[in-house]
Design an enzyme around this catalytic site. Structure first.
Site, short mmCIF file in Angstrom:
data_model
loop_
_atom_site.label_atom_id
_atom_site.label_comp_id
_atom_site.label_asym_id
_atom_site.label_seq_id
_atom_site.Cartn_x
_atom_site.Cartn_y
_atom_site.Cartn_z
N HIS A 78 -34.91 -50.34 -10.80
CA HIS A 78 -35.20 -51.70 -10.32
C HIS A 78 -35.31 -52.63 -11.53
CE1 HIS A 78 -36.95 -54.96 -8.18
NE2 HIS A 78 -38.22 -54.61 -8.25
N GLU A 80 -36.63 -55.81 -11.73
CA GLU A 80 -37.71 -56.80 -11.87
C GLU A 80 -38.46 -56.56 -13.19
OE1 GLU A 80 -40.19 -57.35 -8.38
OE2 GLU A 80 -41.03 -59.21 -9.22
N ASP A 164 -40.51 -49.42 -6.43
CA ASP A 164 -41.72 -50.09 -5.92
C ASP A 164 -42.26 -49.46 -4.62
OD1 ASP A 164 -42.20 -52.10 -7.81
OD2 ASP A 164 -40.77 -53.46 -6.90
N HIS A 225 -45.67 -48.07 -9.31
CA HIS A 225 -47.03 -48.61 -9.43
C HIS A 225 -48.02 -47.64 -8.79
CE1 HIS A 225 -45.62 -52.60 -10.61
NE2 HIS A 225 -44.80 -52.60 -9.58
FE1 FEO Z 1 -40.33 -55.36 -7.74
FE2 FEO Z 1 -42.80 -53.69 -9.38
O1 FEO Z 1 -41.34 -54.84 -9.20
#
Ligand code: FEO
Length: 399
Positions: A78, A80, A164, A225
């Site tokens: 990802h 981001e 994520d 996360h």
């Molecule tokens: Fe969509 Fe943790 O970034």
């Protein structure tokens, strides 16, 4: 700094962010982590990186295992910035043989870092990458939650690196699901889905169905996360299954703002009506509750009752802001009703209803307006509105 072992030759080498409290508008009261993973094999592989400001933590953890320059592949699940912000420095340091990403990932990396000469390799479902003893397999998860998003599956270890998805914003010294307070874990898992994934629920639903159909053995889910699900990945999968179908818990949320307490008093009486029908409810004053916490509770509620007085022919700014946020996330399958006090023009109820119609809520009443300060006869109507919502919830449950 300690790396943490997930399985033989697989390590967490990410960073804990104890301090972050605002994640592009989402209140991260318990901080977060940016998870990155190192696989030691013939081709040493780094899965995801971390936010730019945390790269030293990640590099220090990698160095406990191997010289970072020896890493061969970087997988970018990802793009981001919380996962790729440190990528330019890591590419300079590692000089990787391959940067493995989705097709949309390559585009997004080019649009973020403008590096035409990086060694991109497009990950394709069905085209596994051998690292030596271990194998990477890929699952396209476009729009979960960015166009570039993908999952990587480590076949031999049965670990799903899920980017994520299935994550939480939760800073802890512990790395695994069985090591943290389960109530906090569920609360943060819920808040994460509510604020990041609600809009994409139809795609989550398809993905869960696809994962079930693939019959993929999953020992661990390792998101980008929060904690790694090693004991109870089923908890995260089942929760996503429920939320993606817009299934609420049968309760009601009365979300309001108030100017001189009239709308607040109405909210309390509507709550009494719900109570009369045996419906559990919460009163949420937007003055004291952050929109991202409110959205967490919206996810599990089956009825949303919005209250706001009229100000300047419109809504109070906190309600207007909250509605804009909620409309963007498009919660599904809610019963809706509106109420509010007014002085002379009284547009607020109409505006609240119109926002709920946009979100395809099932509006069960035209709404309740009270001029200036409610009196007993108005309170009777408020209780009635609460009862009506309660009855609609019960009818929906038994349907
Ligand atoms: Fe969509 Fe943790 O970034």
């Amino acid at each position: 700094m300690n790396p943490v072992k997930l399985s033989e030759n697989v390590y967490w080498v990410g960073a804990v962010d104890w301090d972050v409290r605002d994640f592009h508008g989402y209140s991260t009261n318990r901080g977060t982590t940016y998870n990155a993973f190192l696989i030691m094999d013939e081709k040493i592989t780094l899965i995801d990186t971390v936010k730019k400001s945390k790269k030293h933590d990640m590099i220090a953890r990698i160095k406990e295992i191997v010289d970072p320059e020896k890493i061969d592949y970087i997988v970018v699940n990802h793009v981001e910035m919380d996962h790729s912000g440190s990528l330019p420095e890591m590419v300079d340091l590692i000089k990787p043989e391959k940067i493995i990403c989705s097709k949309m990932g390559e585009k997004a990396l080019l649009q973020h870092f403008h590096q035409e000469d990086w060694p991109y390799q497009i990950a394709k479902p069905g085209e596994d990458v051998s690292l030596g003893a271990k194998t990477l397999s890929f699952l396209e998860t476009r729009m979960l939650h960015w166009p570039d998003s993908m999952f990587t599956y480590l076949v031999e270890d049965q670990i799903l690196f899920s980017s994520d998805a299935f994550g939480e914003h939760l800073a802890t010294s512990e790395r695994f699901d069985d090591e943290v307070d389960q109530a906090i874990l569920l609360e943060e898992l819920t808040k994460y889905y509510a604020n990041i994934l609600t809009l994409y629920s139809p795609l989550v639903k398809k993905l869960i169905a696809k994962v079930k159909e693939m019959n993929l053995p999953i020992k661990m889910i390792a998101p980008d996360h929060g904690v790694i699900w090693r004991t109870n990945p089923g908890m995260a999968l089942e929760a996503y299954d429920k939320w993606s179908q817009g299934k609420g818990d049968g309760n009601a949320l009365i979300i309001y703002d108030t100017m001189w307490h009239s709308t607040e008093e109405m909210a309390k009486r509507i709550g009494s009506g719900l109570q009369d029908e045996g419906i559990s409810h919460q009163l949420v004053n937007l003055r004291y509750n952050h929109r991202s916490d409110v959205m967490r509770d919206v996810l599990n509620a089956s009825a949303i009752i919005l209250g706001c007085p009229t100000l300047n022919n419109g809504l109070l700014p906190r309600m207007a802001g909250f509605l804009m946020y909620m409309r963007g996330l498009r919660p599904q399958n809610k019963i809706g009703a509106a109420f509010g006090s007014y002085g002379w023009s009284g547009e607020s109820v109409k505006l609240l209803n119109s926002a709920m119609v946009d979100m395809k809520f099932d509006i069960i009443d035209e709404g309740l307006k009270v001029k200036y300060v409610p009196e007993d006869k108005d309170y009777v109507q408020c209780v009635e509105l609460g009862r009506k919502v309660g009855q609609a919830l019960k009818a929906k449950k038994s349907a």
